[in-house]
Design a protein around this motif. Structure first.
Motif: not given
Length: 275
Positions: A78-81, A112-113, A118-121
């Motif tokens: 889940s990108l939202k999570s 956080l980093a 993960v979000i970017y990927t």
């Protein structure tokens, strides 16, 4: 001996599965209390439990990184999570810098980093495998319209820090409690959860339990004085309640995860009703 052990575990799992929801909740509560008592006996400095919780969360993120880099797919994630996690981590990191600045600041920075990576990927490098139609939990409701957000304006620490910092502290505590809900929704939608995603969510469950155990044992160790140190009014109770809610949100999944592992299954199949 091993076949007998497996038969016993299957018998216990079958008995638990047949119990009504209230009995399952009671058994989970008893098991949680027993685990907290065990931690109280074997861990001398109970503040280390919170550090351990953050470390386990970091391990979970590492599992995600392995999945994304080796398998080249973000299916089931889940990108939202991840975005909610990055948001509460960023707010908590800010609060840590301006209010305490200790080892938690370093751990939150690292987590956080990696979460941002993960979000970017997911959003750019592996966008083609992202299950956007399954990731349908209303994230903006959780952040902007949720009672939890409004709650931070009313119920927050009563320490000597600036009011904006105290509100931010409360906001990240409340948001953390629901940040995993979109991930659970994705898994409920697809029913079958591959191993790396299951390992990650299980790590979140362990982290949440360790954090909850930390607060409970700290209150016991100080004979309730910790509640006074956190401030007066409803805030101390809300901190403990938030930790307990976070733990129980993931308890059901962790049960099916352990059952799957003991059964030697490589993937986790969730029945209907597990959120």
């Amino acid at each position: 001996m091993k076949p007998l052990k497996n038969s016993l575990l299957r018998a216990v799992a079958t008995w638990v599965r047949r119990q009504p929801p209230k009995m399952k909740a009671f058994l989970a509560l008893v098991l949680g209390i027993a685990a907290i008592v065990f931690l109280q006996m074997v861990v001398h400095d109970h503040d280390n439990l919170f550090v351990a919780a953050e470390a386990v969360h970091a391990v979970g993120i590492s599992v995600l990184i392995y999945k994304l880099t080796k398998e080249k797919t973000c299916a089931g994630l889940s990108l939202k999570s991840q975005e909610l996690t990055a948001l509460f981590l960023a707010v908590r990191l800010y609060c840590s810098v301006v209010m305490e600045y200790d080892i938690h600041t370093f751990l939150d920075s690292a987590t956080l980093a990696t979460t941002l990576w993960v979000i970017y990927t997911i959003r750019f490098r592996l966008k083609s495998s992202y299950m956007q139609d399954k990731d349908n939990f209303p994230i903006y409701f959780l952040v902007s319209l949720s009672p939890r957000s409004s709650l931070s304006l009313v119920i927050h620490p009563s320490t000597n820090h600036q009011i904006i910092n105290r509100i931010c502290w409360a906001f990240c505590v409340y948001l953390e409690g629901v940040s995993v809900l979109p991930q659970l929704r994705v898994m409920q939608n697809i029913k079958i959860v591959e191993s790396f995603t299951a390992h990650y969510v299980f790590a979140l469950g362990i982290a949440r339990f360790l954090s909850c155990a930390h607060w409970v044992l700290q209150v016991l160790d100080t004979s309730g004085r910790l509640l006074t140190a956190l401030g007066y009014g409803l805030w101390p109770s809300m901190v403990l309640l938030s930790e307990i809610v976070q733990t129980f949100i993931l308890a059901d999944f962790c049960y099916y995860y352990i059952k799957s592992v003991l059964g030697g299954q490589l993937v986790l199949r969730l029945p209907s009703g597990v959120v």
